[in-house]
Design a protein around this motif. Structure first.
Motif, mmCIF file in Angstrom:
data_model
loop_
_atom_site.group_PDB
_atom_site.id
_atom_site.type_symbol
_atom_site.label_atom_id
_atom_site.label_comp_id
_atom_site.label_asym_id
_atom_site.label_seq_id
_atom_site.Cartn_x
_atom_site.Cartn_y
_atom_site.Cartn_z
ATOM 1 N N ARG A 186 -4.496 18.756 10.484
ATOM 2 C CA ARG A 186 -3.101 19.179 10.331
ATOM 3 C C ARG A 186 -2.731 19.355 8.861
ATOM 4 O O ARG A 186 -1.897 20.197 8.514
ATOM 5 C CB ARG A 186 -2.202 18.127 10.984
ATOM 6 C CG ARG A 186 -0.749 18.516 11.153
ATOM 7 C CD ARG A 186 -0.005 17.377 11.829
ATOM 8 N NE ARG A 186 -0.452 17.195 13.199
ATOM 9 C CZ ARG A 186 -0.368 16.042 13.871
ATOM 10 N NH1 ARG A 186 0.135 14.971 13.284
ATOM 11 N NH2 ARG A 186 -0.793 15.981 15.122
ATOM 12 N N HIS A 187 -3.350 18.556 7.985
ATOM 13 C CA HIS A 187 -3.009 18.577 6.552
ATOM 14 C C HIS A 187 -4.290 18.725 5.723
ATOM 15 O O HIS A 187 -4.711 17.774 5.032
ATOM 16 C CB HIS A 187 -2.274 17.303 6.164
ATOM 17 C CG HIS A 187 -1.088 16.982 7.015
ATOM 18 N ND1 HIS A 187 0.057 17.738 7.010
ATOM 19 C CD2 HIS A 187 -0.895 15.977 7.932
ATOM 20 C CE1 HIS A 187 0.929 17.209 7.859
ATOM 21 N NE2 HIS A 187 0.381 16.157 8.431
ATOM 22 N N GLN A 189 -4.959 20.108 2.985
ATOM 23 C CA GLN A 189 -4.796 20.002 1.533
ATOM 24 C C GLN A 189 -4.373 18.593 1.097
ATOM 25 O O GLN A 189 -4.049 18.373 -0.070
ATOM 26 C CB GLN A 189 -3.751 21.014 1.044
ATOM 27 C CG GLN A 189 -4.075 22.461 1.408
ATOM 28 C CD GLN A 189 -5.441 22.879 0.927
ATOM 29 O OE1 GLN A 189 -5.829 22.606 -0.206
ATOM 30 N NE2 GLN A 189 -6.197 23.551 1.802
ATOM 31 N N GLY A 190 -4.410 17.645 2.029
ATOM 32 C CA GLY A 190 -3.990 16.275 1.711
ATOM 33 C C GLY A 190 -2.761 15.884 2.499
ATOM 34 O O GLY A 190 -1.929 16.727 2.835
ATOM 35 N N TRP A 191 -2.661 14.613 2.788
ATOM 36 C CA TRP A 191 -1.533 14.128 3.589
ATOM 37 C C TRP A 191 -0.251 14.180 2.767
ATOM 38 O O TRP A 191 -0.217 13.680 1.625
ATOM 39 C CB TRP A 191 -1.776 12.700 4.038
ATOM 40 C CG TRP A 191 -2.994 12.512 4.898
ATOM 41 C CD1 TRP A 191 -3.892 13.468 5.278
ATOM 42 C CD2 TRP A 191 -3.451 11.278 5.454
ATOM 43 N NE1 TRP A 191 -4.876 12.910 6.049
ATOM 44 C CE2 TRP A 191 -4.643 11.569 6.171
ATOM 45 C CE3 TRP A 191 -2.988 9.977 5.414
ATOM 46 C CZ2 TRP A 191 -5.353 10.581 6.851
ATOM 47 C CZ3 TRP A 191 -3.700 8.991 6.092
ATOM 48 C CH2 TRP A 191 -4.865 9.299 6.807
ATOM 49 N N PRO A 192 0.812 14.738 3.325
ATOM 50 C CA PRO A 192 2.082 14.764 2.581
ATOM 51 C C PRO A 192 2.681 13.372 2.458
ATOM 52 O O PRO A 192 2.306 12.452 3.185
ATOM 53 C CB PRO A 192 2.964 15.680 3.440
ATOM 54 C CG PRO A 192 2.370 15.640 4.802
ATOM 55 C CD PRO A 192 0.893 15.422 4.622
ATOM 56 N N GLU A 193 3.616 13.259 1.544
ATOM 57 C CA GLU A 193 4.215 11.953 1.264
ATOM 58 C C GLU A 193 4.848 11.330 2.508
ATOM 59 O O GLU A 193 4.751 10.119 2.717
ATOM 60 C CB GLU A 193 5.267 12.093 0.158
ATOM 61 C CG GLU A 193 5.902 10.773 -0.271
ATOM 62 C CD GLU A 193 4.873 9.772 -0.793
ATOM 63 O OE1 GLU A 193 5.126 8.560 -0.663
ATOM 64 O OE2 GLU A 193 3.829 10.201 -1.311
ATOM 65 N N LYS A 194 5.483 12.132 3.344
ATOM 66 C CA LYS A 194 6.134 11.578 4.536
ATOM 67 C C LYS A 194 5.118 10.973 5.501
ATOM 68 O O LYS A 194 5.464 10.096 6.301
ATOM 69 C CB LYS A 194 6.959 12.640 5.241
ATOM 70 C CG LYS A 194 6.168 13.771 5.868
ATOM 71 C CD LYS A 194 7.074 14.762 6.573
ATOM 72 C CE LYS A 194 6.261 15.879 7.234
ATOM 73 N NZ LYS A 194 7.145 16.855 7.923
ATOM 74 N N VAL A 195 3.869 11.419 5.444
ATOM 75 C CA VAL A 195 2.803 10.862 6.272
ATOM 76 C C VAL A 195 2.242 9.599 5.634
ATOM 77 O O VAL A 195 1.991 8.585 6.304
ATOM 78 C CB VAL A 195 1.684 11.903 6.496
ATOM 79 C CG1 VAL A 195 0.455 11.261 7.133
ATOM 80 C CG2 VAL A 195 2.199 13.050 7.353
ATOM 81 N N ARG A 196 2.043 9.634 4.329
ATOM 82 C CA ARG A 196 1.445 8.509 3.628
ATOM 83 C C ARG A 196 2.418 7.340 3.456
ATOM 84 O O ARG A 196 1.991 6.164 3.422
ATOM 85 C CB ARG A 196 0.951 8.937 2.244
ATOM 86 C CG ARG A 196 -0.099 10.028 2.278
ATOM 87 C CD ARG A 196 -0.503 10.499 0.886
ATOM 88 N NE ARG A 196 -1.500 9.613 0.293
ATOM 89 C CZ ARG A 196 -1.257 8.760 -0.677
ATOM 90 N NH1 ARG A 196 -0.042 8.670 -1.201
ATOM 91 N NH2 ARG A 196 -2.221 7.994 -1.147
ATOM 92 N N GLU A 217 -8.371 10.672 3.336
ATOM 93 C CA GLU A 217 -7.980 12.059 3.072
ATOM 94 C C GLU A 217 -9.166 12.890 2.609
ATOM 95 O O GLU A 217 -9.258 14.074 2.920
ATOM 96 C CB GLU A 217 -6.871 12.086 2.016
ATOM 97 C CG GLU A 217 -5.571 11.436 2.472
ATOM 98 C CD GLU A 217 -4.473 11.586 1.437
ATOM 99 O OE1 GLU A 217 -3.998 12.722 1.255
ATOM 100 O OE2 GLU A 217 -4.107 10.582 0.803
#
Length: 227
Positions: free
Chosen positions: A106-107, A109-116, A199
Motif C-alpha cells: 500500500r505504501h 515509498q515508505g509508511w506515512p506518518e499517520k501509519v507510523r 519498511e
C-alpha cells in the motif's frame, strides 16, 4: 438493574470473570509456576467462591491456552515446550508478515506518518516503562506485545488484527518465559530499529526478528534478542 447501574452502562464483570482476571495475572507474573496444578477446591476456599464459579474461570483461561486439563492431574498452568514455542512464533510471524506485506504494498515509498505514529506511540510507552522500572515485567510484557499489535493494526485488516489479539495471553506467557534471561534495557530502541527494517525489508524483517526470540527461548544462554 441495581441502583449503581445506569441505562447504557457496560455490565459488571461476573465473579468468574473477576477470578479469571486474578488468576491470569498470577500466571503471567509467575506466581503460579508453569506446570503447577490449580485445584478447584483450594481456589474456591481461597476466594470464597463456588466450585462452579472457579470452574467457569478456569474454562476461560483454558480458552486462552493459559491452562489445560491434564489426565489424572486436573487443571495445570501451561508450560510451553519447544514445539509449542516454535508453533506460536510461526503463527505470530504469519500474521505480522501479512500485515507488513499489506502495508508495504500500500505504501511502496515508505509508511506515512499517520501509519507510523501509533506504532511509535507504543514504542515510546515501552521506553517510558524501561526508564521508570525495568523490574515491572508484567507491564513491560504488555507494552512489548502492544508494539507488535500496533504494527499489525496499522494494516487496517480487522480479521488479521482480531486473530492477533486472540493470542494476547499466549504471547504474554511466551514473553514471560524470556525475561528471566535478559534485562529490558534497549528494548524500545530495538523496536524502533525494527520499525525501520520493516519498511525496507518487509516480511523478511519479521521472520528475522521473531526467529531471534525463538532461538533465545530454545537456547537461553544466547545473547538477548531484540524481540
Amino acid at each position: 438493574m441495581t441502583a449503581a447501574e445506569t441505562p447504557g452502562s457496560p455490565p459488571r464483570p461476573t465473579a468468574a470473570a473477576n477470578l479469571a482476571t486474578t488468576l491470569r495475572e498470577r500466571i503471567l507474573e509467575g506466581r503460579y509456576a508453569c506446570g503447577q496444578s490449580l485445584c478447584e477446591e483450594h481456589l474456591a476456599a481461597e476466594f470464597g467462591l463456588s466450585r462452579h464459579t472457579v470452574r467457569t474461570a478456569l474454562a476461560a483461561l483454558a480458552a486462552e491456552r493459559l491452562v489445560h486439563s491434564a489426565p489424572y492431574k486436573g487443571v495445570e498452568v501451561t508450560k510451553l515446550d519447544d514445539a509449542e514455542i516454535r508453533a506460536m512464533q510461526d503463527l505470530r510471524c504469519a500474521l505480522e508478515s501479512e500485515a507488513v506485506r499489506i502495508l508495504n504494498t500500500r505504501h511502496p515509498q515508505g509508511w506515512p506518518e499517520k501509519v507510523r505514529a501509533p506504532v511509535l506511540a507504543e514504542i515510546e510507552r515501552l521506553r517510558a516503562l524501561e526508564a521508570r522500572d525495568q523490574e515491572s515485567w508484567r507491564l513491560l510484557e504488555t507494552a512489548h506485545a502492544s508494539v507488535h499489535q500496533a504494527i499489525i493494526d496499522a494494516a487496517a485488516s480487522p480479521r488479521i488484527s482480531e486473530a492477533a489479539r486472540s493470542l494476547e495471553s499466549e504471547v504474554r506467557l511466551l514473553l514471560a518465559g524470556a525475561h528471566e534471561h535478559y534485562d529490558a534495557a534497549g528494548l524500545a530502541d530495538d523496536h524502533e530499529d525494527y520499525l525501520r527494517l520493516l519498511e525496507r525489508e518487509g516480511p523478511a524483517a519479521v521472520r528475522a526478528h521473531l526467529d531471534a526470540l525463538t532461538a533465545h527461548l530454545l537456547s537461553p544462554n544466547l545473547p538477548h534478542p531484540a524481540n
